[in-house]
Structures are given as C-alpha cells and as structure tokens.
Design an enzyme around this catalytic site. Structure first.
Site, mmCIF file in Angstrom:
data_model
loop_
_atom_site.group_PDB
_atom_site.id
_atom_site.type_symbol
_atom_site.label_atom_id
_atom_site.label_comp_id
_atom_site.label_asym_id
_atom_site.label_seq_id
_atom_site.Cartn_x
_atom_site.Cartn_y
_atom_site.Cartn_z
ATOM 1 N N GLU A 257 0.818 -1.203 0.000
ATOM 2 C CA GLU A 257 0.000 0.000 0.000
ATOM 3 C C GLU A 257 0.859 1.263 0.000
ATOM 4 O O GLU A 257 1.756 1.421 0.841
ATOM 5 C CB GLU A 257 -0.937 -0.008 1.218
ATOM 6 C CG GLU A 257 -1.814 1.224 1.354
ATOM 7 C CD GLU A 257 -2.746 1.452 0.180
ATOM 8 O OE1 GLU A 257 -3.358 0.486 -0.291
ATOM 9 O OE2 GLU A 257 -2.849 2.604 -0.288
ATOM 10 N N ASP B 241 1.008 0.284 -5.164
ATOM 11 C CA ASP B 241 -0.211 0.578 -5.931
ATOM 12 C C ASP B 241 -0.250 1.999 -6.484
ATOM 13 O O ASP B 241 -0.765 2.249 -7.557
ATOM 14 C CB ASP B 241 -1.483 0.272 -5.126
ATOM 15 C CG ASP B 241 -1.586 1.030 -3.812
ATOM 16 O OD1 ASP B 241 -0.558 1.548 -3.334
ATOM 17 O OD2 ASP B 241 -2.696 1.092 -3.252
ATOM 18 N N HIS B 242 0.313 2.961 -5.734
ATOM 19 C CA HIS B 242 0.292 4.360 -6.168
ATOM 20 C C HIS B 242 1.150 5.156 -5.206
ATOM 21 O O HIS B 242 1.650 4.612 -4.227
ATOM 22 C CB HIS B 242 -1.133 4.911 -6.200
ATOM 23 C CG HIS B 242 -1.917 4.616 -4.944
ATOM 24 N ND1 HIS B 242 -1.709 5.286 -3.766
ATOM 25 C CD2 HIS B 242 -2.875 3.693 -4.695
ATOM 26 C CE1 HIS B 242 -2.513 4.802 -2.842
ATOM 27 N NE2 HIS B 242 -3.229 3.826 -3.375
ATOM 28 N N THR C 22 -6.227 2.415 -5.088
ATOM 29 C CA THR C 22 -5.942 0.985 -4.927
ATOM 30 C C THR C 22 -6.709 0.144 -5.944
ATOM 31 O O THR C 22 -6.150 -0.755 -6.571
ATOM 32 C CB THR C 22 -6.331 0.506 -3.513
ATOM 33 O OG1 THR C 22 -5.470 1.103 -2.563
ATOM 34 C CG2 THR C 22 -6.214 -0.998 -3.384
ATOM 35 N N HIS D 106 -1.031 3.471 4.845
ATOM 36 C CA HIS D 106 -2.025 4.278 4.120
ATOM 37 C C HIS D 106 -2.097 5.651 4.758
ATOM 38 O O HIS D 106 -1.984 5.780 5.970
ATOM 39 C CB HIS D 106 -3.396 3.579 4.207
ATOM 40 C CG HIS D 106 -4.436 4.155 3.279
ATOM 41 N ND1 HIS D 106 -5.013 5.396 3.497
ATOM 42 C CD2 HIS D 106 -4.977 3.666 2.140
ATOM 43 C CE1 HIS D 106 -5.869 5.630 2.519
ATOM 44 N NE2 HIS D 106 -5.871 4.604 1.682
HETATM 45 C C1 GP9 Z 1 -9.074 0.150 1.378
HETATM 46 C C2 GP9 Z 1 -7.743 0.236 0.792
HETATM 47 C C3 GP9 Z 1 -7.357 1.661 0.495
HETATM 48 O O1 GP9 Z 1 -9.651 -1.083 1.513
HETATM 49 O O2 GP9 Z 1 -7.519 -0.651 -0.214
HETATM 50 O O3 GP9 Z 1 -7.629 2.118 -0.773
HETATM 51 P P1 GP9 Z 1 -6.988 3.489 -1.317
HETATM 52 O O4 GP9 Z 1 -7.513 4.583 -0.457
HETATM 53 O O5 GP9 Z 1 -5.505 3.382 -1.213
HETATM 54 O O6 GP9 Z 1 -7.435 3.580 -2.712
HETATM 55 MN MN MN Z 2 -3.951 2.274 -2.058
#
Ligand code: GP9
Ligand code: MN
Length: 719
Positions: free
Chosen positions: A260, A486-487, A309, A426
């Site tokens: 993440e 992911d980003h 995500t 996150h």
């Molecule tokens: C939530 C998680 C976060 O379940 O995958 O998503 P994001 O905010 O990074 O798009």
């Molecule tokens: Mn994410």
C-alpha cells in the site's frame, strides 16, 4: 390543551407533512443504530449521520406540497412516505444477509437474488422490522377514520417551492460537511457504506440510479462491431513472449503482495534521524529487491487515478486502465465482463483463487467486482479478528492481517492465485508513532510525510514475517511472489516538503520531479531462479498481467490486454499516465509540459524529427487509453469470444462461509487434495507463523511472551 394544539396542527397539510418528516427521520436513525454497521469514528461523523436523512426526506415529501386537491395531496404524500419506508425496510432486511445496501442493479436483478436465497428469504425478517412499515398503516387508519383530518386548504405554490429549496440548501450543507470529512466522496465513490454514512439511504439510491442510468446508456449503445477496432489495436500492440523467461514459473502458486502506497524512492532509502543515524526503512523488501531470485524493476510506474488501490487492481489483473473520472470498480466493476487473472488461470491452468484484505468487503465495491473477476474466495474483514487495538479506519493492520490469513491460505487447493492487500501504510500514516513502532519519524513540517517511513517500515516487517512463514511451511519453493506498489503515498502537493529528504531542493522542484515520483516497486520473486536482477525497462502496471502470464507459461496473444510483457523484446518503453501524460526513457510529459529526462529541464526547440516522435508517443498513449475506455464503458468483452474462455456467472461466487467450502472440497478430494493443510497430513501450519503481536508492539512491557517457535514435527510438504 397542548395536545389539542398538536392534533390541530396535524390536521393541517403542513402539520401532516411535518409528522411524516419526523417519523421518517426517527425510523432512519433507528436503522442506523440497530441495523447497519457504518463504522462511525468521530462525533463529527455522528453529527453528519444524524442530519443526513433530513434533506432528502424534506425534498421528497415536499413534492406533495405542490398538489392542490385534497385527496390527491394525501394520496401523494402517503405514497411517497410508503416508498421511502419500503426502501428503508428493504435495505434493513437486505443488509442483514449481505452486509451491503441495495443498488438499482440489485433491484433489477431481484429475481436472481431471492431465488438464490430460496426458503431462507423468509428467515431474514425480524419481527422488529415491522417498525419501518407499521406507522404507515396506522397513519392510513387515522386518515381513514378521520382521527387525523384532511386539510382542504392547499399549500401556496411559493411555500412548496421554498420547502424544496430549503431541502436543497440542507443537502448542500450536508454534502459540504461530508466532503470536509471525506473528500472525493462523490467523485471517487469509495463504497456504498460511505455514501449512506454521509448522505443517507435516499441520496445513495438516487445517486446510484443516475450512475446506473448513465452506464446503461453507454452500454446499450455498444455493439459487437466496436470490438473490431479493439482487436486491431491489441493485435498490433501485442508483444510476443521472450522465450528465455516464458514458462519459468509454470505451475507455481502466485502470491501478490500489495504494498500500500509504497513508492520506489523508499527502496534502499535510509531515513536519517536527528542524531545523524541512518535507519533503513524497508530492509527486508530491499533484500528481495537485490536478490538474484527477484526480477526487479526500477522504472515501473503506477497508472491509477481516482480509484487508487482499486485502479491498481484493475490494471494488474485485467491489463486495462481504470477510468479517467471516478472509480472504475465502483462504477463498472460489478457490471462488466472481464478476462481477469483469476479466471484466466482457473480456466487455463486449474488455479484456485483468493483475495485477502482486512477491510470491509464493500470498500471499492470489491465484493461485487471480484465475482466479475472470477475470484473464488474473498476473505474480507469479517474473516479476521479486527478490534480497536489492531486496526484503523482502513481495516486490520498488516502484521495480524498476514498472520490471520494463514488458516484460509493453507486450505486453498494448489496451485493458487492469491492477492494480499496490505493497508497499514495508508494515508494519513499516523498509526505508528515513534515509541510504538520503534522507527523514527521524519522531521519535516508535514506530519503526513513524517509518519510515512515508520508505517512503511511496519509493512516491511509484516512482509518479512509472512515470507518467514512461507519458507517454514514449504509454500515458498512452489510460489512466485509478486510485490507491487499501488500508487504514490505522498501526493504531489506535498512533494516540495519531501524534496530535501530525497536529495533535492524545494526551490528547484518541478512537475518533472513529481512525475519521477510516480515510480512504484514491482518485483517478481521466483525462488530457485538465480538470474534475476534490476531491470531498467520503462513500464507500468498495465504491463503486469501479460508479464506474469508469460512467466507462468500462458500465452496472452488471444486475450484483450493493453499492456506488454516487460521481458519481451518487442516491449515499447512508453508509459501512459491515466490523464494522458506519459513517460519514456528520454522524455517526461507531465502537467502539459514536456521535459528532457537527461537534464530534467523543459524540452524546448525540438527538431522536426523529435517533435514527430513526441506526437507519435502522444498518439499511442491516447489510443491505449481510448481503447481501454471503449472496452470498459461499452462493456465490450461481453462480445468477445476469441480467447475461448467459458463465460463465468458472477452470481455463482459467494464469499460467505468460504472456509467451510474449502474444507469440504479438501475432504471430497481426499488424497488428491493439494492444499497445504492436506500436504501437512491434515495439520494446520498456523503455528509456523512467528509474529510479534500488535499488543507487544504497542506496549512491549505489558504483553506476554507469545512468540512461537516452529514445530519440528511438521511434515515437509509433498512435492
Ligand atoms: C481500502 C484500501 C485503500 O480497503 O484498499 O484504498 P486506497 O484509499 O488506497 O485507494
Ligand atoms: Mn492504495
């Protein structure tokens, strides 16, 4: 005396209107607190919850205020009241079974849902549910018996209009408050829970209706003919597999680890504390990055937009892009036909599949989208022991997450295709403060940046613990483990503050630097391979699926995939960002400006040849994104038969009681079962997992010594 006044008031149209509004508000609040689990986290959110039914209730009931004729007025307002109450009632019942809210698509396909439930449908009702409808009948009775008199004086048109406007104003205020607490609520549509929590059931249903109408329009206009152009592009753009890497991971389990918000700059990064001591942020992931068994990439870019995500998931598992506006998972994930990784691998090579994620299943509409991807199992928060101590707003923390996933993982038939969505790292990166995590904070003026390194370090330890388990259990040798970011974790708006920490100056920081920061890790770890290394090819998330499939020995030529195998000789080093910007080894086009990568300066005075080259890049980027939108918006894959995949029925996937199903399957297969559990002679491997509990982590002195040592009696897995 007072009672008399009230009952007199109720005999007026406005009084009756007010009564219905108050009653409906009460029922709504009752449902919020007894039937739904909306994850309220702060007094402010409570406040929003309490006010959110008001605007839509007033707005809808006010429609009746425009009616002049007495009878018609009462019929209209009662009808509106009944429909609202029925919607609420239906949601309460539906939520009990599905922990989700009713969408327009659910209503349209209601037959399927209820037939799926069969005789159990009746059992879903609770006598208390009568609360939502009973008042309607009482009111009907009261009107019929003239206990409440019908007022013959019509409401003035101006007043009715003022009421509608009042509702609109309240709604705007509600929306404003909601946006301050959760920005991007409507544009990004994270989850149905969020929309209900912030705007209420009526607003959610209305919003969903508009969305559904819009997507259905585009979908209805699409025809099989539109596939021609898509097929042409895919054929032209396909990059043939590299014979040297094709099939080197054939038959292995696939374990995706979603890192993440991890950016590439964290790789090998050392945070210097106030005393000048260096702290390696991700020592374990770095060791994988440099391992001979890992094919690592250092010019790999994320290509997500508002779906964050979930866009990354779309890119990695379908080799299509998310949408330029809003979240693809939320808008179309539950509607479209896909050729997604779990389905391809199931049909081509007999893989089972599962997603593991410690957040609520409806976030990003995952519970529905995954059924369309062909995922057999989805272990969401309901499968984990999630409590206040071991979780935060996005769910279970990574260490307990990986550890608690084992009882499910060990029951999957091999080979399996799995995805572990970690989440602790996150935004706002506020979970692991200095003393708790044992990792220093950075000391910039921005707390988001300051905490980022400690949460990334926590993720690193969690991944290490998971790897240790994979090795101890024997899964490791039979698996290919893919790690990806992911980003971005630090947004462009914060990058200037970050600049000093990445060896740059905030004064000279430009969009060129912002673009470079969009690199994310991508590492394919294949135990047993020794010719890995750091590959400098420029690529993006859209390339991951063909890359992986070729490693697994599955040719991708017949599939509609927009990426290219990163190992292919034919791979073009051109990375499209979702907004139409792009990146090549020589040029960066970002924020509408072209930069020369050798200098990082704006590329000026291009020769004709150079300009033609740039135009070509832009054209190809536009085409790739355009084809992706065409496929997604038109749901074109429903027309495509060229891949020979059997169509899947998303309704056939059910993510309840997965463990029971896996265990029954194991038993039915008997000696043919290939689950880790069966290979370990029906013994759980859970005890092989070594982890410090979160409790130990946050309060080392109070926690007991719960560390376990691997048991030597466990039988090695059968080969
Ligand atoms: C939530 C998680 C976060 O379940 O995958 O998503 P994001 O905010 O990074 O798009
Ligand atoms: Mn994410």
């Amino acid at each position: 005396m007072k009672n008399l006044k009230i009952s007199k008031y109720l005999d007026t149209r406005l009084g009756f209107f007010s009564l219905l509004a108050v009653l409906f508000w009460l029922k709504n609040i009752f449902a919020y607190f007894t039937a739904f689990n909306l994850g309220i986290e702060s007094p402010f959110q409570y406040f929003i919850l309490l006010i959110n039914p008001i605007a839509t209730t007033l707005f809808l009931l006010a429609i009746a205020l425009y009616v002049r004729r007495t009878k018609t007025f009462y019929v209209t307002i009662m009808l509106i009241y009944f429909i609202m109450s029925l919607l609420l009632f239906a949601n309460v019942v539906y939520y009990r079974e599905f922990t989700d809210f009713i969408t327009i698509n659910t209503i349209l396909g209601a037959g399927k849902v209820s037939s799926g439930l069969g005789s159990s449908a009746l059992k879903l009702f609770d006598p208390l549910d009568a609360v939502y409808l009973i008042d309607f009948f009482v009111l009907l009775y009261a009107l019929g018996r003239r206990k409440i008199k019908q007022d013959e004086t019509a409401i003035k048109g101006r007043f009715a209009f003022a009421m509608s406007m009042l509702a609109v104003v309240i709604f705007s205020g509600n929306l404003f408050l909601a946006e301050t607490d959760r920005s991007g609520l409507l544009t990004r549509t994270f989850s149905r829970d969020y929309l209900v929590k912030y705007l209420g059931i009526n607003a959610f249903t209305g919003y969903d209706a508009i969305q559904t109408y819009n997507t259905n329009q585009v979908r209805a206009e699409a025809s099989p003919n539109d596939m021609k152009e898509v097929e042409e592009y895919v054929k032209e753009h396909h990059a043939a597999a590299n014979p040297e890497t094709f099939g080197i991971a054939k038959g292995k389990n696939v374990i995706y680890i979603h890192l993440e918000s991890v950016q590439q700059f964290l790789i090998d990064y050392k945070l210097v504390d106030e005393l000048g001591v260096e702290h390696e942020v991700m020592p374990f992931i770095n060791s994988l990055y440099h391992s001979d068994s890992t094919f690592s990439f250092d010019n790999f870019f994320h290509q997500v937009k508002a779906g964050k995500t979930s866009d990354a998931e779309t890119l990695l598992e379908t080799s299509l892009f998310g949408l330029n506006q809003g979240a693809f998972f939320a808008q179309l994930g539950g509607k479209n036909t896909f050729e997604a990784a779990p389905n391809i691998l199931a049909q081509e090579a007999g893989y089972s599949s599962a997603v593991f994620h410690g957040n609520s299943k409806t976030f990003w509409n995952r519970n529905i989208t995954y059924t369309h991807f062909g995922y057999e199992n989805f272990f969401d928060a309901s499968y984990y022991d999630v409590n206040e101590e071991n979780s935060f707003q996005y769910g279970l923390h990574d260490k307990p997450f990986f550890e608690q996933s084992i009882p499910y993982l060990e029951r999957l038939q091999q080979p399996f295709y799995t995805k572990f969505l970690a989440v602790s790292n996150h935004y706002p990166y506020a979970e692991f403060t200095d003393e708790e995590a044992g990792f220093p904070m950075a000391t910039t003026s921005d707390n988001t940046i300051n905490g980022y390194f400690a949460t990334a370090n926590y993720l690193d330890t969690a991944v290490e613990e998971f790897f240790n388990y994979l090795k101890a259990s024997g899964l490791y040798e039979n698996s290919v483990i893919v790690l990806y970011g992911d980003h971005y974790g630090i947004s462009n708006g914060r990058n200037q503050t970050l600049s000093e920490l990445v060896g740059k100056s905030s004064d000279t920081w430009t969009d060129y630097d912002n673009a470079q920061m969009q690199r994310v890790p991508y590492m394919i770890h294949i135990p047993g391979q020794t010719n890995g290394g750091i590959n400098h090819t420029y690529g993006g998330q859209v390339d991951a699926l063909p890359t992986l499939l070729h490693l697994l020995g599955i040719d991708t030529q017949k599939y509609i995939q927009l990426g290219q195998d990163l190992f292919s000789e034919e791979h073009e080093e051109l990375v499209a960002f979702r907004d139409g910007s792009f990146m090549t080894p020589d040029y960066t086009f970002y924020g509408g400006v072209l930069y020369d990568n050798t200098t990082g300066e704006i590329a000026e005075e291009l020769s004709e040849d150079e300009q033609a080259k740039i135009d070509g890049y832009q054209e190809r980027v536009n085409r790739q994104l355009g084809v992706s939108d065409q496929i997604n918006n038109g749901d074109l894959l429903r027309f495509y038969t060229g891949s020979g995949l059997e169509p899947i029925d998303p309704e056939s996937f059910n993510y309840k009681d997965s463990l029971t199903r896996l265990v029954s399957l194991e038993q039915a297969l008997g000696n043919d079962s290939t689950s880790l559990y069966s290979q370990h002679k029906q013994q759980s491997t859970v005890e092989l997992y070594q982890s410090k509990s979160y409790q130990e982590y946050v309060a080392p002195n109070e926690a007991q010594d719960t560390e376990v040592t691997p048991s030597s009696e466990v039988v090695a897995p059968a080969k």
